[in-house]
Design a protein around this motif. Sequence first.
Motif, PDB file in Angstrom:
ATOM      1  N   THR A 170       0.848  -1.189  -0.096  1.00 36.84           N
ATOM      2  CA  THR A 170      -0.144  -0.051  -0.013  1.00 36.84           C
ATOM      3  C   THR A 170       0.779   1.391  -0.030  1.00 36.84           C
ATOM      4  O   THR A 170       0.608   2.380  -0.547  1.00 36.84           O
ATOM      5  CB  THR A 170      -0.808  -0.011   1.454  1.00 36.84           C
ATOM      6  OG1 THR A 170      -0.311  -0.093   2.510  1.00 36.84           O
ATOM      7  CG2 THR A 170      -2.018  -1.258   1.097  1.00 36.84           C
TER       8      THR A 170
ATOM      9  N   HIS B 250      -3.510   4.501   6.530  1.00 39.99           N
ATOM     10  CA  HIS B 250      -3.864   2.980   6.152  1.00 39.99           C
ATOM     11  C   HIS B 250      -3.513   1.885   6.803  1.00 39.99           C
ATOM     12  O   HIS B 250      -2.321   1.832   6.767  1.00 39.99           O
ATOM     13  CB  HIS B 250      -3.612   3.028   4.327  1.00 39.99           C
ATOM     14  CG  HIS B 250      -4.299   1.513   4.123  1.00 39.99           C
ATOM     15  ND1 HIS B 250      -5.788   1.357   3.758  1.00 39.99           N
ATOM     16  CD2 HIS B 250      -3.649   0.343   3.704  1.00 39.99           C
ATOM     17  CE1 HIS B 250      -5.633   0.129   3.398  1.00 39.99           C
ATOM     18  NE2 HIS B 250      -4.674  -0.494   3.484  1.00 39.99           N
TER      19      HIS B 250
ATOM     20  N   SER C 174      -3.305  -1.988   7.325  1.00 39.04           N
ATOM     21  CA  SER C 174      -3.590  -3.142   6.714  1.00 39.04           C
ATOM     22  C   SER C 174      -3.637  -4.363   7.795  1.00 39.04           C
ATOM     23  O   SER C 174      -3.695  -4.025   8.971  1.00 39.04           O
ATOM     24  CB  SER C 174      -2.500  -3.644   5.662  1.00 39.04           C
ATOM     25  OG  SER C 174      -1.252  -3.558   6.128  1.00 39.04           O
TER      26      SER C 174
ATOM     27  N   SER D  16      -8.078   4.589   7.096  1.00 42.26           N
ATOM     28  CA  SER D  16      -8.408   3.446   6.192  1.00 42.26           C
ATOM     29  C   SER D  16      -8.094   2.287   6.629  1.00 42.26           C
ATOM     30  O   SER D  16      -6.927   2.276   7.285  1.00 42.26           O
ATOM     31  CB  SER D  16      -8.103   3.701   4.816  1.00 42.26           C
ATOM     32  OG  SER D  16      -8.154   2.405   3.797  1.00 42.26           O
TER      33      SER D  16
ATOM     34  N   ASN E  49      -7.905  -2.259   6.320  1.00 39.25           N
ATOM     35  CA  ASN E  49      -8.050  -3.287   5.467  1.00 39.25           C
ATOM     36  C   ASN E  49      -7.558  -4.556   6.211  1.00 39.25           C
ATOM     37  O   ASN E  49      -6.507  -5.140   5.830  1.00 39.25           O
ATOM     38  CB  ASN E  49      -7.479  -3.291   3.916  1.00 39.25           C
ATOM     39  CG  ASN E  49      -7.555  -4.403   3.189  1.00 39.25           C
ATOM     40  OD1 ASN E  49      -6.690  -4.649   2.585  1.00 39.25           O
ATOM     41  ND2 ASN E  49      -8.863  -5.183   3.370  1.00 39.25           N
TER      42      ASN E  49
ATOM     43  N   SER F 136     -12.203  -1.655   4.070  1.00 37.03           N
ATOM     44  CA  SER F 136     -12.360  -2.442   2.970  1.00 37.03           C
ATOM     45  C   SER F 136     -12.016  -3.852   3.400  1.00 37.03           C
ATOM     46  O   SER F 136     -11.164  -4.099   4.020  1.00 37.03           O
ATOM     47  CB  SER F 136     -11.212  -1.826   2.039  1.00 37.03           C
ATOM     48  OG  SER F 136     -11.424  -0.502   1.704  1.00 37.03           O
ATOM     49  N   ILE F 137     -12.930  -4.769   3.044  1.00 37.50           N
ATOM     50  CA  ILE F 137     -12.951  -6.220   3.266  1.00 37.50           C
ATOM     51  C   ILE F 137     -13.441  -6.809   2.000  1.00 37.50           C
ATOM     52  O   ILE F 137     -14.184  -6.343   1.330  1.00 37.50           O
ATOM     53  CB  ILE F 137     -13.805  -6.614   4.672  1.00 37.50           C
ATOM     54  CG1 ILE F 137     -15.309  -6.039   4.485  1.00 37.50           C
ATOM     55  CG2 ILE F 137     -12.879  -5.898   5.781  1.00 37.50           C
ATOM     56  CD1 ILE F 137     -16.027  -6.446   5.773  1.00 37.50           C
ATOM     57  N   ASN F 138     -13.264  -7.957   1.930  1.00 43.34           N
ATOM     58  CA  ASN F 138     -13.730  -9.026   1.024  1.00 43.34           C
ATOM     59  C   ASN F 138     -14.978  -9.674   1.432  1.00 43.34           C
ATOM     60  O   ASN F 138     -15.352  -9.676   2.601  1.00 43.34           O
ATOM     61  CB  ASN F 138     -12.818 -10.061   0.225  1.00 43.34           C
ATOM     62  CG  ASN F 138     -12.350 -10.880   1.459  1.00 43.34           C
ATOM     63  OD1 ASN F 138     -12.880 -11.378   2.285  1.00 43.34           O
ATOM     64  ND2 ASN F 138     -10.921 -11.484   1.073  1.00 43.34           N
TER      65      ASN F 138
ATOM     66  N   GLY G 125      -5.848  -6.911  -3.297  1.00 44.68           N
ATOM     67  CA  GLY G 125      -7.054  -6.171  -2.346  1.00 44.68           C
ATOM     68  C   GLY G 125      -6.205  -5.073  -1.926  1.00 44.68           C
ATOM     69  O   GLY G 125      -6.803  -4.045  -1.473  1.00 44.68           O
ATOM     70  N   ASP G 126      -4.964  -5.095  -1.825  1.00 48.48           N
ATOM     71  CA  ASP G 126      -3.839  -3.977  -1.239  1.00 48.48           C
ATOM     72  C   ASP G 126      -4.126  -2.571  -2.066  1.00 48.48           C
ATOM     73  O   ASP G 126      -4.230  -1.682  -1.891  1.00 48.48           O
ATOM     74  CB  ASP G 126      -2.547  -4.321  -0.963  1.00 48.48           C
ATOM     75  CG  ASP G 126      -2.583  -5.175   0.157  1.00 48.48           C
ATOM     76  OD1 ASP G 126      -2.924  -5.212   1.025  1.00 48.48           O
ATOM     77  OD2 ASP G 126      -1.112  -6.066   0.165  1.00 48.48           O
TER      78      ASP G 126
ATOM     79  N   ALA H 289      -7.736  -1.295  -1.832  1.00 47.71           N
ATOM     80  CA  ALA H 289      -8.048  -0.342  -0.685  1.00 47.71           C
ATOM     81  C   ALA H 289      -7.227   1.086  -0.533  1.00 47.71           C
ATOM     82  O   ALA H 289      -7.740   1.978  -0.252  1.00 47.71           O
ATOM     83  CB  ALA H 289      -7.639  -1.301   0.558  1.00 47.71           C
TER      84      ALA H 289
END
Length: 382
Positions: free
Chosen positions: A80, A170, A172, A197, A199, A223-225, A318-319, A322
Amino acid sequence: MTDNQRPDPMRPDPMRQDTVPQRAVTVGSATVDIITVIADRDIERVTMTNVTASFLLLEEGRKIEAESITIHPGGGAVNTAVCLARLGYAVAPVVKLGTDLNAAKILETFDAEGLSGDLVRQSESLDTGITVMISSHDRNASIFTFRGANTLISREDVPEDAFHGAQLVHVSGLSNTSADQHGHIVGAARRAGAFVSANPGIRQLTSRREAFFAALADIDLISINRVEAEALMPGLAARLPDKAAPHIPHDAPDLMRRGLDGSGFDMSLEGFCAAVGSMGPSYVAVTDGTRGAYLWARDALFFCPPLQVAVAGTAGAGDAFAATLAAALVRDDGPERALAAAAANAASVVRHIDTQTGLLTRADLDGFVAEAGEALHVRRLL
């Protein structure tokens, strides 16, 4: 060297730019990624239709020829950070490394990408994190992880002034001792006035669910799946706002029609996002792999279809998603443009085997989105 701060490496001189770049801080893991690509014919794949899972079978004792074995920098905080640096930010990652050769490999990336080393910590008790990825068939790699020093971020490693002057922070995925610092990290970032932010990884969401819920008040964007969203559902059931079921358009995308299903709980996608949003975040993003991505923004729900590209590897998507989404929202691009940019940068990443080669500069990303046209058309669903 003991657990301490590493001197700042070489980075871009802001005096050479027309304007001083905004500052961002990323927090999370740093790893060396060893990526092995194996031809489809040399490794068996078994797909279980009832549980929608696939498995790569390795024969015990057999030497398997690889098409390639390559080494790359990786990890959520570094991925990120590189993403944000290419989008124009001055970035300082908070990571913990060992004192081994793999640490030196990661620090080469700091120099190459102009990342600040002010917040890098090093430990003598554990080595730098390593991942080994085995990629074949659809290139959705199986990943072996040694988390190493990534698990040892302490409160002392993240002082309050770490986020001073940052417009964007951010965070993670964090694990073990590092995950225990999540509340402190997002709280300090919020007190510094940054857009926050997050994730998180699924281990963090399951083993520290209540602590994560408590920290949501300090987070602007989560932010997630889909799998991670379903892992949160048992703790969300009692927090679901009392409101009528949403009207679902007849042509709604798949996840909106099906809703979420986890641990015996069913929830509409809109209801899930509203429940999370009621605890603090203004934005909730849920990705659904090759089925597209959703963004809830203050009671409105948006959908971006997947961009069809040739997939070389899915790690790092994903990184990219996000971080790009957070940067676009900080820039006040609006939900539609932000979601399209995030999906485009993630699609660019999966065209490459590693997690960073495909990350785009701001100009290249704008061009990629424009070139995609209607293929990245974002719909407002609610």
